[in-house]
Design a protein around this motif. Structure first.
Motif, short mmCIF file in Angstrom:
data_model
loop_
_atom_site.label_atom_id
_atom_site.label_comp_id
_atom_site.label_asym_id
_atom_site.label_seq_id
_atom_site.Cartn_x
_atom_site.Cartn_y
_atom_site.Cartn_z
N LEU A 1 14.60 22.87 46.56
CA LEU A 1 14.54 21.51 47.10
C LEU A 1 13.09 21.14 47.41
O LEU A 1 12.28 22.00 47.77
CB LEU A 1 15.36 21.41 48.39
CG LEU A 1 16.82 21.88 48.33
CD1 LEU A 1 17.42 21.91 49.73
CD2 LEU A 1 17.64 20.97 47.42
N GLN A 2 12.78 19.87 47.26
CA GLN A 2 11.48 19.35 47.70
C GLN A 2 11.74 18.11 48.52
O GLN A 2 12.31 17.14 48.01
CB GLN A 2 10.56 19.06 46.53
CG GLN A 2 9.14 18.68 46.96
CD GLN A 2 8.14 18.75 45.82
OE1 GLN A 2 8.46 18.41 44.69
NE2 GLN A 2 6.93 19.22 46.12
N ALA A 3 11.37 18.17 49.79
CA ALA A 3 11.68 17.09 50.73
C ALA A 3 13.19 16.81 50.73
O ALA A 3 13.61 15.66 50.82
CB ALA A 3 10.88 15.84 50.40
N GLY A 4 13.98 17.86 50.59
CA GLY A 4 15.42 17.73 50.64
C GLY A 4 16.09 17.34 49.34
O GLY A 4 17.32 17.29 49.28
N SER B 1 1.53 34.70 43.79
CA SER B 1 1.70 34.84 45.23
C SER B 1 3.14 35.23 45.54
O SER B 1 4.04 35.04 44.73
CB SER B 1 1.34 33.53 45.95
OG SER B 1 2.22 32.49 45.55
N LYS B 2 3.33 35.78 46.74
CA LYS B 2 4.66 36.16 47.21
C LYS B 2 5.36 35.00 47.90
O LYS B 2 6.54 35.09 48.22
CB LYS B 2 4.55 37.33 48.19
CG LYS B 2 4.11 38.64 47.56
CD LYS B 2 5.26 39.30 46.81
CE LYS B 2 4.91 40.70 46.37
NZ LYS B 2 6.04 41.38 45.73
N ASP B 3 4.62 33.93 48.15
CA ASP B 3 5.17 32.76 48.84
C ASP B 3 4.84 31.52 48.01
O ASP B 3 4.09 31.60 47.04
CB ASP B 3 4.55 32.64 50.24
CG ASP B 3 5.44 31.93 51.23
OD1 ASP B 3 6.33 31.18 50.79
OD2 ASP B 3 5.22 32.10 52.46
N PHE B 4 5.40 30.38 48.39
CA PHE B 4 5.03 29.16 47.69
C PHE B 4 3.51 28.98 47.75
O PHE B 4 2.91 29.08 48.83
CB PHE B 4 5.68 27.94 48.35
CG PHE B 4 7.18 27.85 48.20
CD1 PHE B 4 7.78 28.02 46.96
CD2 PHE B 4 7.98 27.58 49.29
CE1 PHE B 4 9.16 27.92 46.82
CE2 PHE B 4 9.37 27.48 49.16
CZ PHE B 4 9.95 27.66 47.91
N PRO B 5 2.85 28.73 46.63
CA PRO B 5 1.40 28.50 46.68
C PRO B 5 1.08 27.18 47.35
O PRO B 5 1.93 26.28 47.43
CB PRO B 5 1.02 28.49 45.19
CG PRO B 5 2.26 28.07 44.48
CD PRO B 5 3.40 28.65 45.27
N ALA B 6 -0.16 27.06 47.83
CA ALA B 6 -0.57 25.83 48.51
C ALA B 6 -0.53 24.63 47.56
O ALA B 6 -0.25 23.51 47.97
CB ALA B 6 -1.97 26.00 49.09
N THR C 1 3.12 21.12 45.97
CA THR C 1 4.13 22.10 46.42
C THR C 1 4.57 21.88 47.87
O THR C 1 5.38 22.65 48.38
CB THR C 1 3.58 23.53 46.30
OG1 THR C 1 2.41 23.66 47.13
CG2 THR C 1 3.20 23.85 44.86
N GLU C 2 4.06 20.83 48.51
CA GLU C 2 4.46 20.61 49.90
C GLU C 2 5.94 20.24 49.97
O GLU C 2 6.49 19.63 49.06
CB GLU C 2 3.60 19.53 50.56
CG GLU C 2 3.77 18.14 49.98
CD GLU C 2 2.83 17.86 48.82
OE1 GLU C 2 2.71 16.69 48.42
OE2 GLU C 2 2.21 18.83 48.31
#
Length: 320
Positions: A143-146, A201-206, A270-271
């Motif tokens: 999901l992105q912004a829901g 990366s192990k997490d969502f990249p910036a 990616t925010e």
């Protein structure tokens, strides 16, 4: 021939259906609204499901060879499958309980839902390139912004996870497993990784370079205990090789699945990303073997045991 990547996904919950753009929706889609109160194991008895059908499979010993295998850069074939639908179902964790799971994006078998079994999948319609792959593959919905993010075509690689690729055997009929953990508490412990551009990366990249895809990859354990088609946690019947060799507790080498799911993000932004299961490292995927068994046996022998890099229809142009 695989369906067009533009084939739409059916929203599995009313909120996802409302959030999806009109391009997401088309005639013939499968839509199921989430129940007002999702059934739980305490309020709704969980059906009795045999995790290890009787009789249990008897795995023949893996072949042995007197010398090392010939050098082969690749030992794999690919299942290229488009996403087919969304549903809050999980036929492995919540068999028979429609709407009991978080939302999943399904690939491969077009009829997968809470009532699916390995047997019901075989010969079913599929979105994979190989028409004889009726297997079900699913992962939490990004999901992105829901709003749901439509994945590009997913690739599920079937590889050798052991050094001697000649010893890999096909998945047995009825096999299933879950890779990853929704309850993972640290990105550092996550066995998958994200990539975009040249970064991992192990997490969502910036952020990602504009025009690139955000790609998730996650490898599965590939050593089977040779007895159980499933286990109570859907994981302990398999384990990872140690130094390229299967341990004595899990002596049978089966294909190492590696799921690759790319997502195209507008401008590489990616925010606001999350999964229906939670944070980035809650990513996981499920597999229920629905292959025509003769076809899978042939692909393992030709592509993995034969040291080839086969495409979605089992062909290696450099080593036919």
């Amino acid at each position: 021939m695989s369906p067009s990547p533009d084939a739409v996904l059916a929203a599995g919950t009313t909120e996802l259906a409302a959030a999806a753009s009109p391009a997401y929706l088309a005639k013939g889609e499968r839509v199921r609204a989430r129940p007002t109160a999702s059934p739980t194991p305490t309020s709704t008895p969980k059906p009795t499901v045999s995790l290890t059908p009787t009789p249990k499979p008897t795995a023949s010993p893996s072949p042995t060879f007197s010398g090392p295998p010939p050098r082969a850069q690749y030992r794999e074939f690919a299942a290229n499958c488009t996403a087919t639908h969304y549903l809050p179902d999980d036929p492995i964790v919540y068999p028979g309980l429609a709407g009991a799971a978080h939302n999943h994006t399904f690939f491969g078998n077009k009829g997968t839902d809470a009532g699916s079994t390995n047997a019901s999948l075989v010969s079913g319609a599929t979105s994979c390139q190989d028409p004889k792959d009726g297997s079900a593959y699913w992962s939490p919905t990004l999901l992105q912004a829901g709003k749901p993010v439509k994945p590009e075509r997913a690739t599920i690689y079937y590889k050798s996870g052991v050094s001697d690729y000649r010893t890999v055997k096909p998945f047995p009929v009825g096999f299933r497993l879950i890779v990853g953990d929704t309850k993972m508490t640290s990105a550092a412990d996550f066995k998958g990784y994200w990539s975009c551009g040249n970064a991992k990366s192990k997490d969502f990249p910036a952020s990602c370079p504009s025009g690139s895809s955000l790609i998730m990859r996650h490898q599965a354990p590939s050593c089977w205990n040779g007895t159980d088609l499933d286990s109570a946690n859907h994981k302990s019947h398999v384990t990872y090789p140690v130094n390229g060799v299967c341990p004595a507790s899990h002596p049978v080498a089966v294909p190492m699945l590696e799921m690759k799911v790319p997502y195209k993000l507008p401008g590489g932004r990616t925010e606001g990303l999350s999964f229906s299961s939670g944070v980035s490292y809650s990513f996981h995927y499920d597999f229920m073997n629905g292959w025509d068994q003769q076809r899978q046996v042939a692909l393992v022998k030709h592509c993995i045991n034969g040291g080839r890099q086969c495409n979605g229809v089992g062909y290696d142009q450099h080593k036919p």
